[in-house]
Design an enzyme around this catalytic site. Structure first.
Site, PDB file in Angstrom:
ATOM      1  N   THR A  38       0.842  -1.188   0.000  1.00 58.28           N
ATOM      2  CA  THR A  38       0.000   0.000   0.000  1.00 58.28           C
ATOM      3  C   THR A  38       0.880   1.241   0.000  1.00 58.28           C
ATOM      4  O   THR A  38       2.108   1.154  -0.114  1.00 58.28           O
ATOM      5  CB  THR A  38      -0.991  -0.017   1.185  1.00 58.28           C
ATOM      6  OG1 THR A  38      -1.931   1.050   1.034  1.00 58.28           O
ATOM      7  CG2 THR A  38      -0.289   0.081   2.522  1.00 58.28           C
ATOM      8  N   LYS A  84       3.609   1.285  -3.919  1.00 60.77           N
ATOM      9  CA  LYS A  84       3.028   0.524  -5.026  1.00 60.77           C
ATOM     10  C   LYS A  84       3.804   0.648  -6.335  1.00 60.77           C
ATOM     11  O   LYS A  84       3.752  -0.257  -7.166  1.00 60.77           O
ATOM     12  CB  LYS A  84       1.569   0.937  -5.244  1.00 60.77           C
ATOM     13  CG  LYS A  84       0.632   0.485  -4.137  1.00 60.77           C
ATOM     14  CD  LYS A  84      -0.803   0.784  -4.479  1.00 60.77           C
ATOM     15  CE  LYS A  84      -1.742   0.302  -3.376  1.00 60.77           C
ATOM     16  NZ  LYS A  84      -3.165   0.512  -3.739  1.00 60.77           N
ATOM     17  N   ASP A 126      -5.973  -4.319  -7.424  1.00 57.93           N
ATOM     18  CA  ASP A 126      -6.804  -3.145  -7.171  1.00 57.93           C
ATOM     19  C   ASP A 126      -7.787  -2.907  -8.315  1.00 57.93           C
ATOM     20  O   ASP A 126      -8.905  -2.451  -8.088  1.00 57.93           O
ATOM     21  CB  ASP A 126      -5.929  -1.896  -7.011  1.00 57.93           C
ATOM     22  CG  ASP A 126      -5.276  -1.794  -5.644  1.00 57.93           C
ATOM     23  OD1 ASP A 126      -5.825  -2.366  -4.681  1.00 57.93           O
ATOM     24  OD2 ASP A 126      -4.221  -1.154  -5.532  1.00 57.93           O
ATOM     25  N   GLY A 176      -8.076  13.314  -8.359  1.00 61.02           N
ATOM     26  CA  GLY A 176      -6.756  12.917  -7.887  1.00 61.02           C
ATOM     27  C   GLY A 176      -5.995  12.140  -8.941  1.00 61.02           C
ATOM     28  O   GLY A 176      -6.591  11.508  -9.822  1.00 61.02           O
ATOM     29  N   GLY A 204      -1.452   7.000  -6.999  1.00 65.24           N
ATOM     30  CA  GLY A 204      -1.410   5.584  -7.346  1.00 65.24           C
ATOM     31  C   GLY A 204      -2.779   4.958  -7.516  1.00 65.24           C
ATOM     32  O   GLY A 204      -2.994   4.144  -8.429  1.00 65.24           O
ATOM     33  N   ALA A 205      -3.735   5.326  -6.656  1.00 65.66           N
ATOM     34  CA  ALA A 205      -5.078   4.746  -6.754  1.00 65.66           C
ATOM     35  C   ALA A 205      -5.757   5.141  -8.056  1.00 65.66           C
ATOM     36  O   ALA A 205      -6.549   4.379  -8.619  1.00 65.66           O
ATOM     37  CB  ALA A 205      -5.925   5.176  -5.565  1.00 65.66           C
ATOM     38  N   LEU A 220     -13.081   5.774  -2.828  1.00 68.79           N
ATOM     39  CA  LEU A 220     -12.218   4.652  -2.487  1.00 68.79           C
ATOM     40  C   LEU A 220     -11.916   4.591  -0.999  1.00 68.79           C
ATOM     41  O   LEU A 220     -11.402   3.585  -0.514  1.00 68.79           O
ATOM     42  CB  LEU A 220     -10.903   4.727  -3.286  1.00 68.79           C
ATOM     43  CG  LEU A 220     -11.046   4.767  -4.811  1.00 68.79           C
ATOM     44  CD1 LEU A 220      -9.691   4.519  -5.466  1.00 68.79           C
ATOM     45  CD2 LEU A 220     -12.072   3.761  -5.313  1.00 68.79           C
ATOM     46  N   TYR A 240     -12.894   3.986   2.815  1.00 64.51           N
ATOM     47  CA  TYR A 240     -13.911   3.142   3.459  1.00 64.51           C
ATOM     48  C   TYR A 240     -14.115   3.478   4.931  1.00 64.51           C
ATOM     49  O   TYR A 240     -14.985   2.911   5.583  1.00 64.51           O
ATOM     50  CB  TYR A 240     -13.568   1.660   3.295  1.00 64.51           C
ATOM     51  CG  TYR A 240     -12.151   1.277   3.671  1.00 64.51           C
ATOM     52  CD1 TYR A 240     -11.805   0.988   4.979  1.00 64.51           C
ATOM     53  CD2 TYR A 240     -11.163   1.201   2.698  1.00 64.51           C
ATOM     54  CE1 TYR A 240     -10.518   0.634   5.318  1.00 64.51           C
ATOM     55  CE2 TYR A 240      -9.869   0.841   3.012  1.00 64.51           C
ATOM     56  CZ  TYR A 240      -9.552   0.559   4.330  1.00 64.51           C
ATOM     57  OH  TYR A 240      -8.259   0.210   4.654  1.00 64.51           O
ATOM     58  N   GLY A 243     -15.652   2.509  -0.468  1.00 65.41           N
ATOM     59  CA  GLY A 243     -14.492   1.710  -0.835  1.00 65.41           C
ATOM     60  C   GLY A 243     -14.390   0.355  -0.170  1.00 65.41           C
ATOM     61  O   GLY A 243     -13.424  -0.376  -0.413  1.00 65.41           O
TER      62      GLY A 243
END
Length: 290
Positions: A68, A72, A108, A132, A135-136, A230, A232, A253
């Site tokens: 995480t 990543k 993911d 954004g 990485g996500a 994303l 949670y 998320g």
């Protein structure tokens, strides 16, 4: 009670920080349900110690681990083999051992897609707005491309990072429907967005009363849109509250966390089926949602 012996196989997750991770909750519940003598542990690893951590995992015989923030992308340089999907996305979140060395992939994308694929939508007509460009956001771009979405608009606050994000997709099949914009473009993009995804940390602890969108911007959300955060914890976030007030469908998320974790567990255990319901229930109970 979990009993750990010298025969117990080890799994884990690395990140910095890592104290907030709920992966141990759901993974250990699943391992117990499967009757496996395995344990899943959180490992705080700073960027400067990543090389030493990987060497240590090899030394103690770790079976595999999740990755995480903020590792990543950096983890790729420590792997012997990287799946085509992870290579194209430019991020790895799941690593396992092979005879040749450490291998990595990205679950993911599958986790992100799971709640969307259960919806009856014509994705070819959907404009995606991704808040954004970290990485996500890379998993979001890849997932929405796989869905066949019409356009994927990514907004960011840092012009240099935004440009780097766009340049990083050059030559990739994921680049065809992708465009980037400064954050100030939101008023123009929000009204026509059919799927709005928050990949920023705004709204999670300690910013639980904040949203990536101002009140005026949130009022531009279409009632026909899907708002997907994303994050949670908390559940729901302020962003999802705003979207719900506009009549939009809100997705948190939690299911992405469950599904990406289930996909990783299948890889580590080489099992075709894992107890997804047990993983989800463990998280819901831990969060006080049931």
């Amino acid at each position: 009670m979990l009993t750990i012996t010298g025969k117990t196989k080890l799994l884990g997750i690395i990140g910095d920080p890592i104290e907030h991770s709920l992966s141990p909750v759901m993974q250990n519940a699943a391992l117990a349900e499967m009757g496996l003598d395995w344990v899943y542990l959180p490992f705080p690893v700073q960027g400067k110690n990543l090389t030493d951590a990987i060497a240590g995992f090899s030394a103690v015989g770790l079976q595999g681990f999740n990755v995480t923030i903020p590792h990543k992308q950096a983890i790729i340089f420590h792997l012997t083999e990287v799946s085509p999907l992870a290579r194209a996305v430019g991020a790895v979140n799941t690593v396992w051992r092979s005879e040749a060395g450490w291998c990595g992939t990205n679950t993911d994308v599958a986790g992100f897609l799971a709640p969307l694929q259960s919806l009856d939508r014509d994705w070819s007509s959907v404009n995606v707005l991704c808040l954004g460009n970290g990485g996500a956001a890379r998993a979001v771009v890849a997932g929405c491309t796989q869905l066949g979405c019409k356009t994927i608009q990514v907004v960011g606050r840092n012009p240099d990072k935004l440009q780097h994000f766009q340049d990083s997709w050059q030559g990739s099949p994921f680049a065809e429907s992708l465009a980037v914009h400064p954050w100030e473009a939101l008023p123009d993009l929000l009204p026509t967005a059919g799927l709005i995804v928050n990949t920023t940390p705004i709204g999670m602890h300690p910013q639980v009363d904040q949203s990536p969108l101002t009140i005026a911007e949130a009022n531009l959300i279409s009632s026909q849109a899907i708002a997907y955060d994303l994050i949670y914890i908390p559940n729901p976030t302020q962003f999802l509250r705003q979207a719900h007030d506009r009549g939009a469908l809100a997705i948190d998320g939690l299911e992405m966390l469950v599904q990406q974790g289930a996909a990783a567990l299948k890889i580590w255990t080489q099992q075709a089926q894992v107890p997804v319901d047990t993983m989800r229930h463990a998280l819901q109970k831990h969060l006080g949602l049931i």
